[in-house]
Design a protein around this motif. Structure first.
Motif, PDB file in Angstrom:
ATOM      1  N   VAL A  83      93.825  75.442 -37.452  1.00  0.00           N
ATOM      2  CA  VAL A  83      92.408  74.587 -37.191  1.00  0.00           C
ATOM      3  C   VAL A  83      92.429  74.217 -35.916  1.00  0.00           C
ATOM      4  CG1 VAL A  83      91.030  72.692 -38.124  1.00  0.00           C
ATOM      5  CG2 VAL A  83      92.788  73.680 -39.803  1.00  0.00           C
ATOM      6  N   THR A  84      91.189  74.313 -35.502  1.00  0.00           N
ATOM      7  CA  THR A  84      90.783  73.777 -34.071  1.00  0.00           C
ATOM      8  C   THR A  84      89.712  72.850 -34.189  1.00  0.00           C
ATOM      9  OG1 THR A  84      91.247  75.922 -33.014  1.00  0.00           O
ATOM     10  CG2 THR A  84      89.752  74.533 -31.985  1.00  0.00           C
ATOM     11  N   PHE A  85      90.206  71.623 -33.622  1.00  0.00           N
ATOM     12  CA  PHE A  85      89.042  70.384 -33.509  1.00  0.00           C
ATOM     13  C   PHE A  85      88.450  70.289 -32.018  1.00  0.00           C
ATOM     14  CE2 PHE A  85      92.034  69.245 -36.724  1.00  0.00           C
ATOM     15  CZ  PHE A  85      91.277  68.868 -37.743  1.00  0.00           C
ATOM     16  N   ASN A  90      82.075  70.087 -26.184  1.00  0.00           N
ATOM     17  CA  ASN A  90      83.094  70.870 -26.056  1.00  0.00           C
ATOM     18  C   ASN A  90      84.166  70.557 -24.739  1.00  0.00           C
ATOM     19  OD1 ASN A  90      84.529  73.311 -26.859  1.00  0.00           O
ATOM     20  ND2 ASN A  90      83.379  74.533 -25.308  1.00  0.00           N
ATOM     21  N   GLN A  91      84.168  69.087 -24.649  1.00  0.00           N
ATOM     22  CA  GLN A  91      85.084  68.830 -23.481  1.00  0.00           C
ATOM     23  C   GLN A  91      86.603  68.440 -23.970  1.00  0.00           C
ATOM     24  OE1 GLN A  91      82.674  65.372 -22.435  1.00  0.00           O
ATOM     25  NE2 GLN A  91      81.630  66.449 -20.724  1.00  0.00           N
ATOM     26  N   ARG A  92      86.607  68.142 -25.248  1.00  0.00           N
ATOM     27  CA  ARG A  92      87.856  67.771 -25.748  1.00  0.00           C
ATOM     28  C   ARG A  92      88.202  68.958 -26.971  1.00  0.00           C
ATOM     29  NH1 ARG A  92      87.896  61.579 -27.749  1.00  0.00           N
ATOM     30  NH2 ARG A  92      90.231  61.947 -27.609  1.00  0.00           N
ATOM     31  N   ARG A  93      89.708  69.502 -26.917  1.00  0.00           N
ATOM     32  CA  ARG A  93      90.018  70.500 -27.957  1.00  0.00           C
ATOM     33  C   ARG A  93      91.428  69.932 -28.469  1.00  0.00           C
ATOM     34  NH1 ARG A  93      92.813  75.255 -27.778  1.00  0.00           N
ATOM     35  NH2 ARG A  93      91.829  77.160 -29.072  1.00  0.00           N
ATOM     36  N   ALA A  94      91.754  70.230 -29.566  1.00  0.00           N
ATOM     37  CA  ALA A  94      93.014  70.095 -30.277  1.00  0.00           C
ATOM     38  C   ALA A  94      93.234  71.218 -31.338  1.00  0.00           C
ATOM     39  CB  ALA A  94      93.265  68.761 -30.729  1.00  0.00           C
ATOM     40  N   ARG A  95      94.204  71.959 -31.334  1.00  0.00           N
ATOM     41  CA  ARG A  95      94.550  72.938 -32.252  1.00  0.00           C
ATOM     42  C   ARG A  95      95.799  72.673 -32.798  1.00  0.00           C
ATOM     43  NH1 ARG A  95      97.291  78.184 -32.583  1.00  0.00           N
ATOM     44  NH2 ARG A  95      95.847  79.275 -33.921  1.00  0.00           N
ATOM     45  N   ILE A  96      96.040  72.826 -34.086  1.00  0.00           N
ATOM     46  CA  ILE A  96      97.279  72.897 -35.144  1.00  0.00           C
ATOM     47  C   ILE A  96      97.434  74.089 -35.791  1.00  0.00           C
ATOM     48  CG2 ILE A  96      96.993  70.188 -35.071  1.00  0.00           C
ATOM     49  CD1 ILE A  96      95.639  70.162 -37.689  1.00  0.00           C
ATOM     50  N   GLU A  97      98.317  74.361 -36.045  1.00  0.00           N
ATOM     51  CA  GLU A  97      99.061  75.549 -36.947  1.00  0.00           C
ATOM     52  C   GLU A  97      99.833  74.924 -37.708  1.00  0.00           C
ATOM     53  OE1 GLU A  97     100.780  79.066 -35.558  1.00  0.00           O
ATOM     54  OE2 GLU A  97      99.176  79.445 -33.944  1.00  0.00           O
ATOM     55  N   GLY A 201      76.876  87.298 -33.896  1.00  0.00           N
ATOM     56  CA  GLY A 201      76.825  86.963 -32.478  1.00  0.00           C
ATOM     57  C   GLY A 201      77.298  85.704 -31.981  1.00  0.00           C
ATOM     58  N   ILE A 202      78.262  85.123 -32.655  1.00  0.00           N
ATOM     59  CA  ILE A 202      79.025  84.014 -32.290  1.00  0.00           C
ATOM     60  C   ILE A 202      80.479  84.610 -31.874  1.00  0.00           C
ATOM     61  CG2 ILE A 202      79.893  81.676 -32.652  1.00  0.00           C
ATOM     62  CD1 ILE A 202      77.396  81.319 -34.675  1.00  0.00           C
ATOM     63  N   PRO A 203      81.112  84.343 -30.679  1.00  0.00           N
ATOM     64  CA  PRO A 203      82.159  84.969 -30.509  1.00  0.00           C
ATOM     65  C   PRO A 203      83.417  83.990 -31.226  1.00  0.00           C
ATOM     66  CG  PRO A 203      80.964  84.724 -28.378  1.00  0.00           C
ATOM     67  CD  PRO A 203      80.266  83.901 -29.592  1.00  0.00           C
ATOM     68  N   PHE A 204      84.256  84.948 -31.563  1.00  0.00           N
ATOM     69  CA  PHE A 204      85.547  84.172 -32.151  1.00  0.00           C
ATOM     70  C   PHE A 204      86.515  83.607 -30.949  1.00  0.00           C
ATOM     71  CE2 PHE A 204      85.806  86.956 -36.181  1.00  0.00           C
ATOM     72  CZ  PHE A 204      84.590  86.676 -36.498  1.00  0.00           C
ATOM     73  N   GLN A 205      87.308  82.524 -31.253  1.00  0.00           N
ATOM     74  CA  GLN A 205      88.439  82.379 -30.499  1.00  0.00           C
ATOM     75  C   GLN A 205      89.177  83.478 -29.883  1.00  0.00           C
ATOM     76  OE1 GLN A 205      89.248  77.966 -30.491  1.00  0.00           O
ATOM     77  NE2 GLN A 205      89.212  78.571 -32.699  1.00  0.00           N
ATOM     78  N   ASP A 206      90.040  83.381 -29.015  1.00  0.00           N
ATOM     79  CA  ASP A 206      91.115  84.327 -28.599  1.00  0.00           C
ATOM     80  C   ASP A 206      92.551  83.994 -28.989  1.00  0.00           C
ATOM     81  OD1 ASP A 206      89.200  85.456 -26.876  1.00  0.00           O
ATOM     82  OD2 ASP A 206      89.614  84.081 -25.201  1.00  0.00           O
ATOM     83  N   GLY A 207      93.163  84.992 -29.396  1.00  0.00           N
ATOM     84  CA  GLY A 207      94.645  85.292 -29.706  1.00  0.00           C
ATOM     85  C   GLY A 207      94.776  84.688 -31.198  1.00  0.00           C
ATOM     86  N   ARG A 208      95.796  83.908 -31.199  1.00  0.00           N
ATOM     87  CA  ARG A 208      96.081  83.390 -32.789  1.00  0.00           C
ATOM     88  C   ARG A 208      95.210  82.528 -33.119  1.00  0.00           C
ATOM     89  NH1 ARG A 208     101.053  83.801 -34.928  1.00  0.00           N
ATOM     90  NH2 ARG A 208     101.182  81.899 -35.975  1.00  0.00           N
ATOM     91  N   ALA A 209      94.105  81.815 -32.276  1.00  0.00           N
ATOM     92  CA  ALA A 209      93.174  80.935 -32.746  1.00  0.00           C
ATOM     93  C   ALA A 209      91.975  81.691 -33.143  1.00  0.00           C
ATOM     94  CB  ALA A 209      92.797  80.029 -31.442  1.00  0.00           C
ATOM     95  N   ALA A 210      91.779  83.100 -33.101  1.00  0.00           N
ATOM     96  CA  ALA A 210      90.678  83.627 -33.590  1.00  0.00           C
ATOM     97  C   ALA A 210      90.145  83.355 -34.941  1.00  0.00           C
ATOM     98  CB  ALA A 210      91.048  85.224 -33.351  1.00  0.00           C
ATOM     99  N   GLY A 211      91.075  83.237 -35.885  1.00  0.00           N
ATOM    100  CA  GLY A 211      90.742  83.320 -37.410  1.00  0.00           C
ATOM    101  C   GLY A 211      90.640  81.694 -37.515  1.00  0.00           C
ATOM    102  N   ASP A 212      90.952  80.671 -36.578  1.00  0.00           N
ATOM    103  CA  ASP A 212      90.756  79.256 -37.029  1.00  0.00           C
ATOM    104  C   ASP A 212      89.421  78.926 -37.464  1.00  0.00           C
ATOM    105  OD1 ASP A 212      93.294  79.304 -36.078  1.00  0.00           O
ATOM    106  OD2 ASP A 212      93.064  77.689 -34.481  1.00  0.00           O
ATOM    107  N   PRO A 382     103.822  63.735 -32.682  1.00  0.00           N
ATOM    108  CA  PRO A 382     104.346  64.907 -33.359  1.00  0.00           C
ATOM    109  C   PRO A 382     105.002  64.863 -34.888  1.00  0.00           C
ATOM    110  CG  PRO A 382     106.103  63.917 -31.929  1.00  0.00           C
ATOM    111  CD  PRO A 382     104.853  63.309 -31.630  1.00  0.00           C
ATOM    112  N   ALA A 383     105.726  63.855 -35.293  1.00  0.00           N
ATOM    113  CA  ALA A 383     106.310  63.571 -36.439  1.00  0.00           C
ATOM    114  C   ALA A 383     104.999  63.411 -37.599  1.00  0.00           C
ATOM    115  CB  ALA A 383     107.297  62.554 -36.610  1.00  0.00           C
ATOM    116  N   GLY A 384     104.010  62.557 -37.186  1.00  0.00           N
ATOM    117  CA  GLY A 384     102.855  62.411 -37.769  1.00  0.00           C
ATOM    118  C   GLY A 384     101.936  63.469 -37.869  1.00  0.00           C
ATOM    119  N   THR A 385     102.022  64.206 -37.054  1.00  0.00           N
ATOM    120  CA  THR A 385     100.857  65.496 -36.942  1.00  0.00           C
ATOM    121  C   THR A 385     101.461  66.441 -37.894  1.00  0.00           C
ATOM    122  OG1 THR A 385     100.488  65.199 -34.710  1.00  0.00           O
ATOM    123  CG2 THR A 385     100.099  67.364 -35.638  1.00  0.00           C
ATOM    124  N   ARG A 386     102.876  66.565 -37.947  1.00  0.00           N
ATOM    125  CA  ARG A 386     103.391  67.692 -38.951  1.00  0.00           C
ATOM    126  C   ARG A 386     103.250  67.193 -40.338  1.00  0.00           C
ATOM    127  NH1 ARG A 386     108.575  67.862 -39.136  1.00  0.00           N
ATOM    128  NH2 ARG A 386     108.687  70.067 -39.854  1.00  0.00           N
TER     129      ARG A 386
END
Length: 423
Positions: A83-85, A90-97, A201-212, A382-386
């Motif tokens: 998921v990408t938040f 579009n100034q802040r970005r956080a991605r979690i797998e 017409g809306i581009p996907f993200q790149d790499g592993r984030a493409a399907g987020d 990190p622990a809470g995020t997991r």
């Protein structure tokens, strides 16, 4: 289907499942696999359009139980790793797998077109022996008889009935049985509306984030989902307080959605070349619960019982998990005495209530400013995020350590809320 005369006895089944979406199809498939006589009825012709395209990793074991390979389901899909938040500007970005999160052994999941996905599950139910009657409207259930009698109407208006030992309401928001029994309770704490459509017409993200799935936070206004789908299509949805509906929403949802999309910095560069692939629509006050998920001879599955909020894409998983629980309870109840059967159905209802409370609490946290601040600072916890990623992946029964770390994260969010309110 021929009309039943007054002298003609209704058909008999072990279980009638009203609703052929994911919850109904999986319930029917597992019961038919166990040798029970199952009839599925639905008012629509499949395949049909439906939103709720984003799946969660904990769906994978259920697919395997049905004999479906999650990586080659036979429907078009986009691989989803996380998921990408994003902030509104579009100034802040956080991605979690999902990879590495506690309780998630198969972290890869999918974004799907629901028409093909739902059809696949329904086909599997029929292949295992469930009988489908569609289009066919469930009018209600007569419980004032030795066995429940499901009243039905076919596509040409002819009415007939099926007697059964148990009835499953999997009719989603329609909630045929839930409404008949007066079980539905609107969630006053989550009075939201959603405006949505499909676009190219809306581009996907790149790499592993493409399907987020991308979740864009709009403080004070709600949030936006962007779900990448097969064929270069993106599902776009704006979620907002239902009391803030614009005046032109009902008259022209298309114009309203395109106006809002044009105001979003992330989408502004692509507005001129957008292609609408499914007409925008909207829904309001879609969060609700139920007074009970089960009775002596009936069960509610999935959205027929409750729907919380689309933010964490939990809807399909809750329907699938509920279906597995429902099929297990009914399979045992069909071979048990009356008292034991009622106990099994009560246990099913208690489990669905527990699962609902788990996700509702998570959703309520999301709508707090402190929790949203944490989403953009996951590297600090990190622990809470997991633990959070475990919940977002569909793990509603975390181990004790994960549960404590999630509670700690909730506490930090609460403290941040207090700090923000004192500014």
């Amino acid at each position: 289907m021929p009309v039943q005369s007054r002298r003609e006895s209704p058909e008999m089944a072990d279980v009638v499942v009203c609703g052929a979406g994911p919850g109904g199809a999986v319930t029917a498939a597992l019961l038919a696999e166990s040798g029970h006589r199952v009839v599925v009825v639905d008012g629509e012709v499949f395949p049909r359009f439906h939103i709720g395209e984003s799946l969660l990793p904990l769906s994978n074991p259920i697919f395997e139980r049905l004999g479906l390979d999650p990586k080659s389901l036979g429907v078009q899909s986009v691989q989803k790793h996380g998921v990408t938040f994003l902030s509104e500007c579009n100034q802040r970005r956080a991605r979690i797998e999902f990879k590495g999160a506690p309780g998630i052994k198969q972290p890869e999941t999918m974004q799907v077109m629901r028409a093909g996905f739902d059809q696949l599950l329904l086909d599997r139910a029929q292949a295992k022996g469930a009988r489908l009657i569609a289009p066919c409207q469930a009018l209600g259930v007569d419980f004032d008889r030795p066995l429940p009698r499901v009243q039905l109407k076919d596509s040409v208006g002819r009415e007939f009935a099926i007697d059964c030992r148990f009835v499953v309401d999997a009719t989603g928001r329609k909630g045929v049985l839930a409404r008949q029994l007066g079980l539905r309770r609107m969630d006053r704490g989550l009075r939201k509306a959603a405006l949505f459509g499909h676009f190219k017409g809306i581009p996907f993200q790149d790499g592993r984030a493409a399907g987020d799935i991308r979740i864009i936070l709009r403080p004070g206004q709600g949030w936006v989902w962007l779900i990448p789908l097969p064929g270069g299509v993106t599902s776009v949805g704006f979620v907002f307080d239902s009391g803030e509906k614009p005046k032109d929403l009902a008259e022209s949802p298309s114009a309203c959605l395109e106006r809002w999309m044009g105001q979003l910095p992330l989408l502004q560069p692509f507005m001129e070349k957008l292609e609408v692939t499914n007409q925008p629509s909207w829904e309001s006050d879609f969060s609700y619960s139920t007074r009970a998920y089960s009775g002596s001879n009936w069960l509610l599955v999935g959205d027929a019982g409750s729907f919380i909020d689309p933010v964490f894409s939990s809807g399909v998983l809750l329907a699938l998990s509920g279906a597995v629980d429902a099929a297990g309870a009914l399979d045992r109840a069909l071979g048990a005495n009356l008292g034991r059967g009622r106990g099994l159905l009560r246990a099913y209802g208690s489990e669905q209530q527990r699962r609902y409370r788990f996700y509702r609490r998570l959703v309520l946290k999301f709508y707090s400013p402190g929790f949203q601040e944490i989403l953009f600072a996951t590297e600090s916890w990190p622990a809470g995020t997991r633990a959070l990623v475990s919940a977002l992946g569909g793990n509603d029964r975390p181990d004790m350590g994960t549960r404590l770390r999630l509670e700690a994260l909730y506490l930090i969010a609460w403290l941040k809320n207090r700090s923000l309110s004192n500014r």
